[in-house]
Design a protein around this motif. Sequence first.
Motif, PDB file in Angstrom:
ATOM      1  N   LEU A 146      61.240  50.624  72.755  1.00 57.80           N
ATOM      2  CA  LEU A 146      61.334  49.307  72.135  1.00 57.80           C
ATOM      3  C   LEU A 146      61.945  48.351  73.150  1.00 57.80           C
ATOM      4  CD1 LEU A 146      62.744  50.259  68.611  1.00 57.80           C
ATOM      5  CD2 LEU A 146      60.463  49.376  69.101  1.00 57.80           C
ATOM      6  N   ASP A 147      61.468  47.135  73.186  1.00 63.16           N
ATOM      7  CA  ASP A 147      62.048  46.129  74.073  1.00 63.16           C
ATOM      8  C   ASP A 147      63.400  45.658  73.564  1.00 63.16           C
ATOM      9  OD1 ASP A 147      59.914  46.182  75.829  1.00 63.16           O
ATOM     10  OD2 ASP A 147      58.860  44.538  74.821  1.00 63.16           O
ATOM     11  N   HIS A 148      63.537  45.589  72.248  1.00 62.59           N
ATOM     12  CA  HIS A 148      64.767  45.096  71.614  1.00 62.59           C
ATOM     13  C   HIS A 148      65.205  46.056  70.505  1.00 62.59           C
ATOM     14  CE1 HIS A 148      64.339  41.353  73.807  1.00 62.59           C
ATOM     15  NE2 HIS A 148      63.064  41.361  73.464  1.00 62.59           N
ATOM     16  N   PRO A 149      65.711  47.231  70.874  1.00 63.26           N
ATOM     17  CA  PRO A 149      66.102  48.200  69.849  1.00 63.26           C
ATOM     18  C   PRO A 149      67.219  47.692  68.938  1.00 63.26           C
ATOM     19  CG  PRO A 149      66.810  48.919  72.031  1.00 63.26           C
ATOM     20  CD  PRO A 149      65.971  47.712  72.221  1.00 63.26           C
ATOM     21  N   GLU A 150      68.010  46.735  69.437  1.00 64.11           N
ATOM     22  CA  GLU A 150      69.109  46.198  68.627  1.00 64.11           C
ATOM     23  C   GLU A 150      68.609  45.507  67.356  1.00 64.11           C
ATOM     24  OE1 GLU A 150      67.854  42.957  71.477  1.00 64.11           O
ATOM     25  OE2 GLU A 150      68.169  45.117  71.645  1.00 64.11           O
ATOM     26  N   VAL A 151      67.382  44.986  67.410  1.00 63.81           N
ATOM     27  CA  VAL A 151      66.816  44.313  66.235  1.00 63.81           C
ATOM     28  C   VAL A 151      66.636  45.305  65.082  1.00 63.81           C
ATOM     29  CG1 VAL A 151      64.763  43.115  65.362  1.00 63.81           C
ATOM     30  CG2 VAL A 151      65.675  42.566  67.633  1.00 63.81           C
ATOM     31  N   PHE A 152      66.379  46.557  65.433  1.00 65.69           N
ATOM     32  CA  PHE A 152      66.096  47.576  64.420  1.00 65.69           C
ATOM     33  C   PHE A 152      67.279  48.524  64.221  1.00 65.69           C
ATOM     34  CE2 PHE A 152      62.221  46.338  66.656  1.00 65.69           C
ATOM     35  CZ  PHE A 152      61.487  45.821  65.604  1.00 65.69           C
ATOM     36  N   SER A 153      68.454  48.160  64.704  1.00 62.86           N
ATOM     37  CA  SER A 153      69.616  49.051  64.666  1.00 62.86           C
ATOM     38  C   SER A 153      70.078  49.381  63.241  1.00 62.86           C
ATOM     39  CB  SER A 153      70.775  48.461  65.469  1.00 62.86           C
ATOM     40  OG  SER A 153      71.188  47.232  64.906  1.00 62.86           O
ATOM     41  N   GLU A 154      69.775  48.516  62.274  1.00 62.52           N
ATOM     42  CA  GLU A 154      70.177  48.791  60.887  1.00 62.52           C
ATOM     43  C   GLU A 154      69.330  49.890  60.242  1.00 62.52           C
ATOM     44  OE1 GLU A 154      70.746  45.410  58.361  1.00 62.52           O
ATOM     45  OE2 GLU A 154      71.506  44.209  60.030  1.00 62.52           O
ATOM     46  N   ILE A 165      55.732  51.459  63.816  1.00 59.16           N
ATOM     47  CA  ILE A 165      55.745  50.175  63.101  1.00 59.16           C
ATOM     48  C   ILE A 165      56.685  49.195  63.800  1.00 59.16           C
ATOM     49  CG2 ILE A 165      56.426  49.029  60.950  1.00 59.16           C
ATOM     50  CD1 ILE A 165      55.326  51.516  59.477  1.00 59.16           C
ATOM     51  N   PHE A 166      57.828  49.675  64.266  1.00 62.61           N
ATOM     52  CA  PHE A 166      58.755  48.807  64.996  1.00 62.61           C
ATOM     53  C   PHE A 166      58.096  48.255  66.267  1.00 62.61           C
ATOM     54  CE2 PHE A 166      62.658  51.385  63.350  1.00 62.61           C
ATOM     55  CZ  PHE A 166      62.511  50.825  62.090  1.00 62.61           C
ATOM     56  N   ARG A 167      57.411  49.134  66.998  1.00 68.64           N
ATOM     57  CA  ARG A 167      56.719  48.684  68.224  1.00 68.64           C
ATOM     58  C   ARG A 167      55.643  47.650  67.875  1.00 68.64           C
ATOM     59  NH1 ARG A 167      56.943  54.076  69.431  1.00 68.64           N
ATOM     60  NH2 ARG A 167      54.737  54.392  69.088  1.00 68.64           N
ATOM     61  N   TYR A 168      54.936  47.901  66.792  1.00 69.55           N
ATOM     62  CA  TYR A 168      53.908  46.958  66.355  1.00 69.55           C
ATOM     63  C   TYR A 168      54.535  45.610  66.016  1.00 69.55           C
ATOM     64  CZ  TYR A 168      50.022  44.946  63.802  1.00 69.55           C
ATOM     65  OH  TYR A 168      49.031  44.105  63.376  1.00 69.55           O
ATOM     66  N   MET A 169      55.665  45.634  65.357  1.00 69.37           N
ATOM     67  CA  MET A 169      56.355  44.395  65.007  1.00 69.37           C
ATOM     68  C   MET A 169      56.770  43.635  66.269  1.00 69.37           C
ATOM     69  SD  MET A 169      58.561  45.871  61.789  1.00 69.37           S
ATOM     70  CE  MET A 169      59.502  44.412  61.446  1.00 69.37           C
ATOM     71  N   GLU A 170      57.265  44.350  67.258  1.00 68.96           N
ATOM     72  CA  GLU A 170      57.632  43.700  68.526  1.00 68.96           C
ATOM     73  C   GLU A 170      56.412  43.093  69.208  1.00 68.96           C
ATOM     74  OE1 GLU A 170      61.612  45.600  70.488  1.00 68.96           O
ATOM     75  OE2 GLU A 170      59.698  46.457  71.092  1.00 68.96           O
ATOM     76  N   MET A 171      55.330  43.842  69.217  1.00 71.65           N
ATOM     77  CA  MET A 171      54.118  43.372  69.894  1.00 71.65           C
ATOM     78  C   MET A 171      53.550  42.121  69.245  1.00 71.65           C
ATOM     79  SD  MET A 171      51.959  46.766  70.871  1.00 71.65           S
ATOM     80  CE  MET A 171      52.135  47.597  69.310  1.00 71.65           C
ATOM     81  N   THR A 172      53.631  42.041  67.957  1.00 68.42           N
ATOM     82  CA  THR A 172      52.997  40.936  67.250  1.00 68.42           C
ATOM     83  C   THR A 172      53.947  39.784  66.947  1.00 68.42           C
ATOM     84  OG1 THR A 172      53.380  42.046  65.141  1.00 68.42           O
ATOM     85  CG2 THR A 172      51.237  42.422  66.210  1.00 68.42           C
ATOM     86  N   GLY A 174      55.259  37.486  68.706  1.00 68.36           N
ATOM     87  CA  GLY A 174      54.933  36.208  69.330  1.00 68.36           C
ATOM     88  C   GLY A 174      53.610  35.612  68.899  1.00 68.36           C
ATOM     89  N   SER A 175      52.897  36.305  68.046  1.00 67.37           N
ATOM     90  CA  SER A 175      51.577  35.836  67.623  1.00 67.37           C
ATOM     91  C   SER A 175      51.698  34.673  66.648  1.00 67.37           C
ATOM     92  CB  SER A 175      50.813  36.981  66.957  1.00 67.37           C
ATOM     93  OG  SER A 175      49.606  36.516  66.415  1.00 67.37           O
ATOM     94  N   THR A 176      50.716  33.800  66.705  1.00 63.90           N
ATOM     95  CA  THR A 176      50.662  32.696  65.746  1.00 63.90           C
ATOM     96  C   THR A 176      49.827  33.061  64.519  1.00 63.90           C
ATOM     97  OG1 THR A 176      48.739  31.771  66.861  1.00 63.90           O
ATOM     98  CG2 THR A 176      50.905  30.941  67.539  1.00 63.90           C
ATOM     99  N   GLU A 177      49.248  34.253  64.554  1.00 65.51           N
ATOM    100  CA  GLU A 177      48.422  34.716  63.433  1.00 65.51           C
ATOM    101  C   GLU A 177      49.302  35.316  62.347  1.00 65.51           C
ATOM    102  OE1 GLU A 177      45.074  34.249  63.305  1.00 65.51           O
ATOM    103  OE2 GLU A 177      45.392  33.170  65.173  1.00 65.51           O
ATOM    104  N   PRO A 178      48.919  35.174  61.081  1.00 57.04           N
ATOM    105  CA  PRO A 178      49.711  35.792  60.004  1.00 57.04           C
ATOM    106  C   PRO A 178      49.578  37.317  60.046  1.00 57.04           C
ATOM    107  CG  PRO A 178      47.742  34.743  59.113  1.00 57.04           C
ATOM    108  CD  PRO A 178      47.788  34.408  60.577  1.00 57.04           C
ATOM    109  N   ILE A 179      50.683  37.998  59.786  1.00 52.41           N
ATOM    110  CA  ILE A 179      50.700  39.455  59.839  1.00 52.41           C
ATOM    111  C   ILE A 179      51.417  39.976  58.598  1.00 52.41           C
ATOM    112  CG2 ILE A 179      51.569  41.467  61.108  1.00 52.41           C
ATOM    113  CD1 ILE A 179      51.443  39.644  63.623  1.00 52.41           C
ATOM    114  N   LEU A 180      50.823  40.971  57.959  1.00 47.35           N
ATOM    115  CA  LEU A 180      51.434  41.601  56.797  1.00 47.35           C
ATOM    116  C   LEU A 180      51.638  43.062  57.123  1.00 47.35           C
ATOM    117  CD1 LEU A 180      52.307  41.715  53.805  1.00 47.35           C
ATOM    118  CD2 LEU A 180      49.901  42.166  53.238  1.00 47.35           C
ATOM    119  N   ILE A 181      52.877  43.504  57.023  1.00 45.41           N
ATOM    120  CA  ILE A 181      53.192  44.918  57.241  1.00 45.41           C
ATOM    121  C   ILE A 181      53.705  45.451  55.914  1.00 45.41           C
ATOM    122  CG2 ILE A 181      54.638  46.568  58.480  1.00 45.41           C
ATOM    123  CD1 ILE A 181      54.750  44.524  60.778  1.00 45.41           C
TER     124      ILE A 181
END
Length: 182
Positions: A146-154, A165-172, A174-181
């Motif tokens: 993960l680039d920012h593991p601290e974001v998911f530390s909880e 799923i965490f990696r997917y969240m990081e990857m997306t 910056g996207s301007t497209e709507p994303i539903l997880i």
Amino acid sequence: MGRVLYPPLPVLVIDDDEAALKNYRLLLHSEGIDNVHLCQDSTEVLPLLKKNKVECIIMDLRMPNISGEELRPRIKEDFPGTPVIIITGVDDTETVVRCMKMGADDFLVKPIDKNRLIASVKNLIKYTLLEREHLQLKLRFLDPRLDHPEVFSEFDTEDDAMKTIFRYMEMTAGSTEPILIT
């Protein structure tokens, strides 16, 4: 902070006619495409491309020194995946077929239909940006870190599916497209 140019990499316009180059730049700028590099001498194209990546190329077919017909195959070989729009005053089927066989992504006849040129450039920019994003996502998705593991530390998990799923969240993120997880 400086002004952000669009597209991220420049659109390279190659034509031996200085007035045509200036007109292309004005047209592109008027449509929000403000990262444009002009090249009047076709002998400078390959060295320029070795130093700088571009989103796409708009190129005249008939030029002194190195013609567009000679240049396109060299660009295709040395810089694969760089989309090229060929512009020419020659309006015959044989020329169109020859240009498409040498890898032109689009072919426009002078006098240029401004709307068609803008649509073609925007489509190629969109395509190259999507291709680049796809490659980055693919590479990033294969990387288990993960680039920012601290974001998911909880989240207290060792589950691989959850980490994916965490990696997917990081990857997306910056996207301007709507994303539903879910």
